[in-house]
Design a protein around this motif. Structure first.
Motif, mmCIF file in Angstrom:
data_model
loop_
_atom_site.group_PDB
_atom_site.id
_atom_site.type_symbol
_atom_site.label_atom_id
_atom_site.label_comp_id
_atom_site.label_asym_id
_atom_site.label_seq_id
_atom_site.Cartn_x
_atom_site.Cartn_y
_atom_site.Cartn_z
ATOM 1 N N MET A 60 0.693 -1.138 -0.315
ATOM 2 C CA MET A 60 -0.053 0.231 0.089
ATOM 3 C C MET A 60 1.179 1.281 0.014
ATOM 4 S SD MET A 60 -2.710 -1.146 -0.280
ATOM 5 C CE MET A 60 -3.579 0.753 -0.642
ATOM 6 N N PHE A 61 1.349 1.583 0.486
ATOM 7 C CA PHE A 61 3.051 2.264 0.224
ATOM 8 C C PHE A 61 2.834 2.951 -1.069
ATOM 9 C CE2 PHE A 61 7.118 4.312 0.260
ATOM 10 C CZ PHE A 61 7.168 5.386 1.212
ATOM 11 N N GLY A 62 3.072 1.670 -1.557
ATOM 12 C CA GLY A 62 3.038 2.201 -3.369
ATOM 13 C C GLY A 62 2.272 2.997 -3.998
ATOM 14 N N ILE A 63 1.202 2.737 -3.431
ATOM 15 C CA ILE A 63 -0.050 3.500 -3.733
ATOM 16 C C ILE A 63 -0.371 5.609 -2.923
ATOM 17 C CG2 ILE A 63 -2.683 3.683 -3.608
ATOM 18 C CD1 ILE A 63 -2.892 0.537 -3.834
ATOM 19 N N PHE A 64 -0.394 4.940 -1.795
ATOM 20 C CA PHE A 64 -0.767 6.518 -1.214
ATOM 21 C C PHE A 64 0.753 7.356 -1.170
ATOM 22 C CE2 PHE A 64 -2.483 3.586 2.111
ATOM 23 C CZ PHE A 64 -4.167 4.795 1.770
ATOM 24 N N LEU A 65 1.769 6.866 -1.459
ATOM 25 C CA LEU A 65 3.456 8.019 -1.845
ATOM 26 C C LEU A 65 3.772 8.338 -2.927
ATOM 27 C CD1 LEU A 65 5.441 9.567 -0.301
ATOM 28 C CD2 LEU A 65 6.942 7.716 -0.996
ATOM 29 N N PHE A 66 3.530 6.761 -3.623
ATOM 30 C CA PHE A 66 3.648 7.943 -5.164
ATOM 31 C C PHE A 66 2.989 8.129 -5.849
ATOM 32 C CE2 PHE A 66 7.656 4.747 -3.970
ATOM 33 C CZ PHE A 66 8.007 5.515 -4.231
ATOM 34 N N LEU A 67 1.653 7.738 -6.395
ATOM 35 C CA LEU A 67 0.322 8.220 -6.546
ATOM 36 C C LEU A 67 0.192 9.395 -6.070
ATOM 37 C CD1 LEU A 67 -1.492 7.476 -8.435
ATOM 38 C CD2 LEU A 67 -3.402 6.298 -6.635
ATOM 39 N N THR A 68 0.722 10.165 -4.950
ATOM 40 C CA THR A 68 0.442 11.355 -3.995
ATOM 41 C C THR A 68 1.369 12.425 -4.695
ATOM 42 O OG1 THR A 68 -0.428 10.388 -1.925
ATOM 43 C CG2 THR A 68 0.102 13.123 -2.205
ATOM 44 N N TYR A 69 2.693 11.616 -4.563
ATOM 45 C CA TYR A 69 3.506 12.362 -5.834
ATOM 46 C C TYR A 69 3.569 12.714 -7.244
ATOM 47 C CZ TYR A 69 7.264 12.449 -2.795
ATOM 48 O OH TYR A 69 8.536 12.751 -1.158
ATOM 49 N N TYR A 70 2.353 11.603 -7.658
ATOM 50 C CA TYR A 70 2.168 11.791 -9.041
ATOM 51 C C TYR A 70 0.973 12.905 -9.685
ATOM 52 C CZ TYR A 70 -0.278 10.588 -13.770
ATOM 53 O OH TYR A 70 -0.491 10.703 -14.441
ATOM 54 N N MET A 71 0.175 13.076 -8.097
ATOM 55 C CA MET A 71 -0.749 13.599 -8.888
ATOM 56 C C MET A 71 -0.386 15.146 -8.308
ATOM 57 S SD MET A 71 -4.180 11.967 -7.256
ATOM 58 C CE MET A 71 -3.477 11.624 -5.649
ATOM 59 N N GLN A 72 0.441 15.286 -7.236
ATOM 60 C CA GLN A 72 1.138 16.341 -7.054
ATOM 61 C C GLN A 72 2.300 16.826 -8.070
ATOM 62 O OE1 GLN A 72 1.928 17.560 -3.264
ATOM 63 N NE2 GLN A 72 0.065 16.439 -2.419
ATOM 64 N N VAL A 73 3.394 16.651 -8.711
ATOM 65 C CA VAL A 73 4.591 16.208 -9.020
ATOM 66 C C VAL A 73 4.228 16.571 -11.034
ATOM 67 C CG1 VAL A 73 6.583 16.007 -10.042
ATOM 68 C CG2 VAL A 73 5.497 16.268 -7.873
ATOM 69 N N SER A 74 3.246 15.295 -11.377
ATOM 70 C CA SER A 74 3.072 15.240 -12.967
ATOM 71 C C SER A 74 2.277 16.171 -13.102
ATOM 72 C CB SER A 74 3.038 14.150 -12.768
ATOM 73 O OG SER A 74 4.454 13.390 -12.588
ATOM 74 N N LEU A 75 1.025 15.349 -12.234
ATOM 75 C CA LEU A 75 -0.355 17.126 -12.667
ATOM 76 C C LEU A 75 -0.491 18.170 -12.041
ATOM 77 C CD1 LEU A 75 -2.866 13.933 -12.301
ATOM 78 C CD2 LEU A 75 -1.498 13.956 -14.607
ATOM 79 N N GLY A 76 0.226 18.516 -11.157
ATOM 80 C CA GLY A 76 -0.137 19.728 -10.640
ATOM 81 C C GLY A 76 -1.182 20.061 -9.968
ATOM 82 N N TYR A 77 -1.377 18.990 -9.137
ATOM 83 C CA TYR A 77 -2.587 19.105 -8.341
ATOM 84 C C TYR A 77 -1.955 19.407 -6.403
ATOM 85 C CZ TYR A 77 -5.267 15.571 -11.086
ATOM 86 O OH TYR A 77 -5.964 15.082 -12.031
ATOM 87 N N ALA A 93 -8.406 13.613 -3.438
ATOM 88 C CA ALA A 93 -8.630 12.946 -5.085
ATOM 89 C C ALA A 93 -9.075 11.735 -4.423
ATOM 90 C CB ALA A 93 -7.711 13.006 -6.094
ATOM 91 N N PHE A 94 -8.824 10.685 -2.740
ATOM 92 C CA PHE A 94 -8.438 9.776 -2.792
ATOM 93 C C PHE A 94 -9.634 9.721 -1.962
ATOM 94 C CE2 PHE A 94 -3.848 10.454 -2.423
ATOM 95 C CZ PHE A 94 -3.627 8.675 -3.178
ATOM 96 N N LEU A 95 -10.936 9.897 -1.725
ATOM 97 C CA LEU A 95 -12.078 10.674 -1.157
ATOM 98 C C LEU A 95 -12.783 8.976 -1.780
ATOM 99 C CD1 LEU A 95 -13.742 13.773 -0.177
ATOM 100 C CD2 LEU A 95 -12.480 11.992 1.618
ATOM 101 N N PRO A 96 -13.598 8.831 -3.322
ATOM 102 C CA PRO A 96 -13.891 7.589 -3.706
ATOM 103 C C PRO A 96 -13.482 6.092 -2.703
ATOM 104 C CG PRO A 96 -13.847 8.953 -5.078
ATOM 105 C CD PRO A 96 -12.739 9.666 -4.115
ATOM 106 N N MET A 97 -11.964 6.053 -3.324
ATOM 107 C CA MET A 97 -11.795 4.866 -2.349
ATOM 108 C C MET A 97 -12.188 5.130 -0.981
ATOM 109 S SD MET A 97 -7.355 4.365 -1.835
ATOM 110 C CE MET A 97 -6.869 5.088 -0.076
ATOM 111 N N VAL A 98 -11.618 6.444 0.292
ATOM 112 C CA VAL A 98 -12.274 5.720 0.921
ATOM 113 C C VAL A 98 -13.636 5.424 0.967
ATOM 114 C CG1 VAL A 98 -12.561 7.397 3.044
ATOM 115 C CG2 VAL A 98 -10.658 7.837 1.903
ATOM 116 N N VAL A 99 -14.443 6.155 0.636
ATOM 117 C CA VAL A 99 -15.902 5.390 0.015
ATOM 118 C C VAL A 99 -16.148 3.770 0.148
ATOM 119 C CG1 VAL A 99 -18.197 5.257 -0.508
ATOM 120 C CG2 VAL A 99 -16.598 7.733 -0.133
ATOM 121 N N CYS A 100 -15.387 3.747 -0.480
ATOM 122 C CA CYS A 100 -15.754 2.383 -1.498
ATOM 123 C C CYS A 100 -14.648 1.314 -0.150
ATOM 124 C CB CYS A 100 -14.054 1.792 -2.435
ATOM 125 S SG CYS A 100 -14.699 2.442 -3.577
ATOM 126 N N ILE A 101 -13.680 1.985 0.707
ATOM 127 C CA ILE A 101 -13.364 0.991 1.904
ATOM 128 C C ILE A 101 -13.910 1.013 2.828
ATOM 129 C CG2 ILE A 101 -11.849 1.192 4.040
ATOM 130 C CD1 ILE A 101 -9.929 2.637 1.840
#
Length: 524
Positions: free
Chosen positions: A289-306, A314-322
């Motif tokens: 799970m570390f890969g999802i939380f850390l690297f997806l966060t970096y992807y959204m902020q660094v690569s996509l500029g969020y 952006a993680f809220l739909p995942m929280v609902v599904c959990i």
């Protein structure tokens, strides 16, 4: 007298306030879980305010992980011996005080010390909370609902921490990422004092001091070694030396537990196939799970500029599904099919989500590239966490509830440490290799050369992310195979209360410990 005529001991009546107790326990668990990630988004602001270096920055996270992970088993057994309510309230108050000191920090040393103290009190709090849940809900049907809610909190807490950390840092201050714990802890302390009854503790039990020293030192060495690997190199003595020492200490601990009269972690707790499989499932999930939380966060902020806030949202739909899948798995599926198919399905869902993420690009789209994998991840995490938490504490004797709960948390902590170091190393190596092999050395103009190499740099970072997602997919697929072989088929065996109420015992599943009546518990 025939066996059939022997009267069954009357089960204790359930606490009429047990659902309010679940709210209190849930608040405490949410505070501990989200504190792992809530500080990540606050680190740049804290570093700027206190003036510490990039090399020192990792200690804000590592200090918490070291003290928390290394003391979990000790504090879990201590809760069994001195009383879970005492440990729960003490952990809450201590965590709140440490958070207040951390929020008021005027130096790097003050902040690191506060984070280490947070870890100490978190280690007292986390196993006490889970063992209170285990002993409060003894009926299997109600237990499924309670663990569904608790599993949703455990699985979604990290994502909530990312959202909360972004909001607090952007609109208030990084210090509020620590001060917010006073709100959670204050409410949980009041609720705990009003609702929790004095808990039973073991009479005649003694603390396994050599076991405490070996396992605490071993886990400390492993977490420290993996943390160093994430920052330096696997070949440095501070990495492999501590890792070897940690493995040797844990082997010595395992041997000692089979020989001592008062083991810190009784072999009967972990040698059950379902419980042992649950602890391994938590460890594997924590690593991947570390890969999802850390690297997806970096992807959204660094690569996509969020922004941090948008990334958290952006993680809220995942929280609902959990939340949905955690309750479905525990209430509907677990009583019918048992943990094995649920855990396998959870692992395969997580692997599928990682495969989807390997196709992200520099101009990625949230709806097309991120939302789907996040929702699948949420379903997989809900299946995994709620089922593993329930199974990992199912059927243990009351005297072992604390240490069984600590084993669950220890697996998650070690998994996170392994994932941090392993996946960081893989990402850095993949990025460096890609950039070195794709750098442009000549172009019509200097501006064109810089532009071309900037694209190569961005693509190299993206290649590092996708390589991590491939590795996480492999971790989850391996987990599905290993756990499929380890976990027993069939539903969990009904607990004593269910049998007294007329349910027939199942033929497969985690059997309650035969020694559950010894030694006699006594109120605090």
């Amino acid at each position: 007298m025939s066996e059939a005529s022997v009267p069954m001991p009357k089960a204790a009546e359930p606490d009429p306030r047990r659902w309010l107790i679940l709210v209190v326990i849930g608040l405490a668990q949410l505070m501990v879980v989200l504190d792992v990630t809530v500080m990540n988004l606050a680190l740049p602001s804290a570093q700027k305010a206190l003036g510490f270096s990039n090399a020192d920055r990792q200690w804000i996270v590592t200090a918490y992980a070291l003290s928390f992970g290394s003391l979990l088993l000790f504090c879990g057994r201590l809760a069994d011996l001195i009383g879970r309510k005492v440990m729960f309230i003490t952990g809450l108050i201590g965590f709140a005080v440490a958070s207040a000191i951390g929020g008021a920090s005027v130096s790097f040393a003050m902040l690191v010390t506060a984070r280490a103290c947070q870890g100490v009190f978190g280690a007292m709090l986390a196993p006490a909370a889970l063992s209170l849940l285990t002993t409060t809900f003894s009926d299997s049907k109600e237990r499924g609902k309670a663990f569904g809610i608790y599993g949703a909190i455990a699985g979604a807490g990290s994502a909530v921490g990312l959202l909360l950390g972004g909001v607090l840092t952007e609109y208030l201050s990084w210090r509020w990422c620590l001060y917010i714990n006073l709100v959670f802890a204050g409410a949980a302390v009041v609720g705990g004092l009003l609702l929790l009854k004095p808990q039973a503790r073991v009479v005649g039990g003694r603390l396994d001091v050599p076991g405490v020293v070996m396992v605490s030192s071993g886990v400390f060495c492993l977490v420290y070694g993996f943390s160093n690997a994430a920052l330096h190199s696997w070949s440095t003595p501070s990495c492999w030396g501590f890792l070897i020492a940690g493995v040797l200490l844990l082997i010595a601990f395992a041997v000692w537990q089979g020989r001592t009269d008062h083991p810190l972690l009784p072999p009967r707790v972990v040698l059950d196939r379902n419980r042992g499989g649950a602890y391994l499932a938590i460890l594997i999930t924590g690593a991947g799970m570390f890969g999802i939380f850390l690297f997806l966060t970096y992807y959204m902020q660094v690569s996509l500029g969020y922004s941090p806030v948008v990334s958290g949202l952006a993680f809220l739909p995942m929280v609902v599904c959990i939340a949905v899948s955690a309750n479905v798995s525990n209430i509907v599926l677990l009583p019918r099919v048992g943990p094995r198919p649920i855990v396998i399905a959870g692992m395969l869902l997580l692997a599928g989500a990682q495969f989807w993420l390997t196709h992200i690009g520099l101009k990625g789209d949230y709806v097309g590239d991120i939302l789907g994998p996040l929702m699948i991840t949420g379903v997989g995490m809900g299946f995994m966490f709620s089922t593993a938490l329930n199974t990992g504490t199912y059927g243990v004797s009351p005297r072992d509830a604390g240490v069984a709960s600590a084993s669950v948390n220890t697996g998650q902590q070690l998994g996170g440490a392994i994932g941090t170091s392993l996946l960081n190393t893989i990402a850095a190596s993949a990025t460096a290799s890609y950039i070195a092999s794709h750098l442009v050395h000549s172009a019509p103009s200097n501006a064109a050369l810089k532009h071309a190499n900037a694209i190569v740099q961005a693509q190299g970072v993206l290649h590092g992310y996708t390589t991590v997602f491939w590795c996480c997919m492999g971790i989850f697929l391996a987990g599905a195979v290993i756990l499929g072989a380890l976990l027993r088929p069939g539903p969990l065996q009904p607990l004593a209360r269910d049998t007294q109420d007329g349910a027939a015992p199942a033929t497969a599943g985690a059997a309650p410990d035969a020694e559950s009546a010894e030694p006699v518990p006594t109120p605090e």
